[in-house]
Scaffold this motif. Structure first.
Motif, PDB file in Angstrom:
ATOM      1  N   ILE A  13      43.802  57.374  34.566  1.00  0.00           N
ATOM      2  CA  ILE A  13      42.831  56.301  34.823  1.00  0.00           C
ATOM      3  C   ILE A  13      43.511  55.163  35.574  1.00  0.00           C
ATOM      4  O   ILE A  13      42.975  54.643  36.552  1.00  0.00           O
ATOM      5  CB  ILE A  13      42.202  55.784  33.502  1.00  0.00           C
TER       6      ILE A  13
ATOM      7  N   CYS B 176      41.877  51.919  37.474  1.00  0.00           N
ATOM      8  CA  CYS B 176      40.804  52.709  38.100  1.00  0.00           C
ATOM      9  C   CYS B 176      39.818  51.878  38.914  1.00  0.00           C
ATOM     10  O   CYS B 176      39.332  50.843  38.470  1.00  0.00           O
ATOM     11  CB  CYS B 176      40.069  53.459  36.998  1.00  0.00           C
ATOM     12  N   ARG B 177      39.540  52.378  40.109  1.00  0.00           N
ATOM     13  CA  ARG B 177      38.515  51.761  40.954  1.00  0.00           C
ATOM     14  C   ARG B 177      37.583  52.850  41.484  1.00  0.00           C
ATOM     15  O   ARG B 177      37.114  52.806  42.602  1.00  0.00           O
ATOM     16  CB  ARG B 177      39.175  50.998  42.117  1.00  0.00           C
ATOM     17  N   ARG B 178      37.351  53.871  40.664  1.00  0.00           N
ATOM     18  CA  ARG B 178      36.564  55.022  41.114  1.00  0.00           C
ATOM     19  C   ARG B 178      35.063  54.753  41.142  1.00  0.00           C
ATOM     20  O   ARG B 178      34.319  55.488  41.753  1.00  0.00           O
ATOM     21  CB  ARG B 178      36.854  56.237  40.229  1.00  0.00           C
ATOM     22  N   CYS B 179      34.618  53.718  40.429  1.00  0.00           N
ATOM     23  CA  CYS B 179      33.185  53.372  40.524  1.00  0.00           C
ATOM     24  C   CYS B 179      33.051  51.861  40.573  1.00  0.00           C
ATOM     25  O   CYS B 179      34.022  51.127  40.333  1.00  0.00           O
ATOM     26  CB  CYS B 179      32.379  53.986  39.378  1.00  0.00           C
TER      27      CYS B 179
ATOM     28  N   LEU C 204      31.893  49.705  38.673  1.00  0.00           N
ATOM     29  CA  LEU C 204      32.073  48.904  37.461  1.00  0.00           C
ATOM     30  C   LEU C 204      33.442  48.215  37.422  1.00  0.00           C
ATOM     31  O   LEU C 204      33.670  47.321  36.624  1.00  0.00           O
ATOM     32  CB  LEU C 204      31.884  49.774  36.210  1.00  0.00           C
ATOM     33  N   CYS C 205      34.331  48.643  38.315  1.00  0.00           N
ATOM     34  CA  CYS C 205      35.658  48.008  38.347  1.00  0.00           C
ATOM     35  C   CYS C 205      35.567  46.563  38.846  1.00  0.00           C
ATOM     36  O   CYS C 205      36.427  45.728  38.547  1.00  0.00           O
ATOM     37  CB  CYS C 205      36.621  48.803  39.237  1.00  0.00           C
TER      38      CYS C 205
ATOM     39  N   ARG D 271      35.017  43.871  35.879  1.00  0.00           N
ATOM     40  CA  ARG D 271      35.672  44.037  34.573  1.00  0.00           C
ATOM     41  C   ARG D 271      36.922  43.168  34.494  1.00  0.00           C
ATOM     42  O   ARG D 271      37.546  42.852  35.513  1.00  0.00           O
ATOM     43  CB  ARG D 271      36.069  45.493  34.352  1.00  0.00           C
TER      44      ARG D 271
ATOM     45  N   VAL E 296      31.449  54.867  29.536  1.00  0.00           N
ATOM     46  CA  VAL E 296      32.135  54.196  30.653  1.00  0.00           C
ATOM     47  C   VAL E 296      33.167  53.224  30.095  1.00  0.00           C
ATOM     48  O   VAL E 296      32.954  52.610  29.058  1.00  0.00           O
ATOM     49  CB  VAL E 296      31.153  53.467  31.620  1.00  0.00           C
ATOM     50  N   LYS E 297      34.272  53.119  30.798  1.00  0.00           N
ATOM     51  CA  LYS E 297      35.409  52.351  30.275  1.00  0.00           C
ATOM     52  C   LYS E 297      35.436  50.900  30.766  1.00  0.00           C
ATOM     53  O   LYS E 297      36.298  50.131  30.356  1.00  0.00           O
ATOM     54  CB  LYS E 297      36.745  53.014  30.675  1.00  0.00           C
ATOM     55  N   CYS E 298      34.535  50.557  31.683  1.00  0.00           N
ATOM     56  CA  CYS E 298      34.486  49.172  32.175  1.00  0.00           C
ATOM     57  C   CYS E 298      33.123  48.583  31.859  1.00  0.00           C
ATOM     58  O   CYS E 298      32.111  49.296  31.901  1.00  0.00           O
ATOM     59  CB  CYS E 298      34.732  49.118  33.682  1.00  0.00           C
TER      60      CYS E 298
ATOM     61  N   ILE F  23      31.032  59.825  36.876  1.00  0.00           N
ATOM     62  CA  ILE F  23      32.438  59.653  37.267  1.00  0.00           C
ATOM     63  C   ILE F  23      33.298  59.376  36.037  1.00  0.00           C
ATOM     64  O   ILE F  23      34.272  60.062  35.758  1.00  0.00           O
ATOM     65  CB  ILE F  23      32.581  58.516  38.299  1.00  0.00           C
ATOM     66  N   CYS F  24      32.910  58.361  35.253  1.00  0.00           N
ATOM     67  CA  CYS F  24      33.758  57.984  34.119  1.00  0.00           C
ATOM     68  C   CYS F  24      33.642  59.002  32.988  1.00  0.00           C
ATOM     69  O   CYS F  24      34.582  59.169  32.210  1.00  0.00           O
ATOM     70  CB  CYS F  24      33.379  56.590  33.624  1.00  0.00           C
TER      71      CYS F  24
ATOM     72  N   PHE G 235      36.455  61.374  32.179  1.00  0.00           N
ATOM     73  CA  PHE G 235      37.559  60.937  31.312  1.00  0.00           C
ATOM     74  C   PHE G 235      37.173  61.095  29.844  1.00  0.00           C
ATOM     75  O   PHE G 235      38.000  61.456  29.012  1.00  0.00           O
ATOM     76  CB  PHE G 235      37.929  59.478  31.612  1.00  0.00           C
TER      77      PHE G 235
HETATM   78  S1  SF4 Z   1      33.986  52.686  34.607  1.00  0.00           S
HETATM   79 FE1  SF4 Z   1      35.432  54.376  34.555  1.00  0.00          FE
HETATM   80  S2  SF4 Z   1      35.353  55.315  36.595  1.00  0.00           S
HETATM   81 FE2  SF4 Z   1      34.416  53.279  36.740  1.00  0.00          FE
HETATM   82  S3  SF4 Z   1      36.106  51.952  37.383  1.00  0.00           S
HETATM   83 FE3  SF4 Z   1      35.989  51.857  35.139  1.00  0.00          FE
HETATM   84  S4  SF4 Z   1      37.448  53.412  34.432  1.00  0.00           S
HETATM   85 FE4  SF4 Z   1      37.011  53.825  36.607  1.00  0.00          FE
END
Ligand code: SF4
Length: 251
Positions: A70, A73-76, A78-79, A82, A148-150, A165-166, A169
């Motif tokens: 992770i 992470c800037r995959r979506c 929500l980064c 956060r 989701v983690k963010c 996406i999240c 994980f």
């Molecule tokens: S919500 Fe998940 S996939 Fe999106 S930026 Fe945060 S950790 Fe990455």
């Protein structure tokens, strides 16, 4: 699914750190293979229900490895707002995993799941139920994480793309822990694991499965904080009792 779509999907999983995939043939349509296609024959339309590609945890996957993947992470999107990624907390060898929706303001500030008012209610419910049922485990013996983690801005519901996406994980976390059961807290967690749009009120009280792991669905504790939801609170206690007896009752 076209070859290009499969290629894109594989690249997507590789980007998430997933290096192994398997095909769920049980979910595949039971039809004979299509006849060979002559040159210049228009390609047939893809089947309505393409064979899903299900990512498996890389061999020897661990929570530490997933957290490392992770990274920052800037995959979506929500980064963007956060403060901290909220990975999950608790016993990495837990027999029961709670899955919520996403971090709120307190969680975003501390980097830990379920530490705000809803989290305190969850802790109270877990610890009191265990104690009333004569069991010794407490919240710290379980594992808690989110889809989701963010933190979604204004605590909105995560969008399908963010969940997809999240969620990869989350799936890896669950595969790495391999608990005896999973408890979904609220409709978003149920949707992520059971791919259903059915509301919690209808789903609660029954058992489902995510891969081969039994799943129970109950209310999100933030829903239970609303004063007019006292009936739901009683039902949530019942759900917890049920899952605790299943997981810890026959030790
Ligand atoms: S919500 Fe998940 S996939 Fe999106 S930026 Fe945060 S950790 Fe990455």
């Amino acid at each position: 699914m076209t070859p290009q779509e499969i290629r894109n999907r594989l690249e997507f999983f590789r980007d998430l750190g997933i290096r192994e995939l398997w095909v769920d043939r049980a979910a595949a349509p039971a039809s004979a293979p299509p006849p060979p296609v002559a040159e210049h024959t228009p390609m047939p339309k893809p089947p309505a229900n393409p064979i899903p590609l299900i990512p498996l945890a890389p061999e020897g996957d661990t929570l530490a490895a997933i957290q490392a993947d992770i990274g920052d992470c800037r995959r979506c999107k929500l980064c963007e707002q956060r403060n901290r990624i909220v990975f999950g907390s608790g016993n990495p060898e837990a027999r029961l995993v709670f899955v919520g929706e996403g971090p709120g303001a307190d969680e975003d500030a501390q980097g830990l799941p379920f530490v705000g008012r809803a989290g305190q209610l969850l802790t109270q419910m877990i610890d009191n139920t265990m104690s009333k049922e004569g069991m010794t485990e407490r919240r710290a013996d379980m594992y808690i994480c989110n889809v989701v983690k963010c933190r979604p801005p204004e605590n909105r519901t995560p969008e399908p793309e963010e969940m997809e996406i999240c969620g990869q994980f989350l799936y890896r976390q669950l595969m790495a822990i391999r608990p005896k059961a999973i408890c979904c807290l609220g409709a978003t967690a149920a949707k992520a694991l059971l791919n259903t749009g059915v509301g919690v009120m209808k789903m609660r009280g029954n058992w489902y499965k995510w891969r081969d792991i039994p799943v129970i669905v109950t209310y999100h504790p933030s829903y239970l904080l609303r004063p007019y939801n006292q009936n739901a609170k009683r039902e949530a206690w019942e759900d917890l009792k049920k899952v605790f007896h299943f997981v810890y009752g026959g030790k």
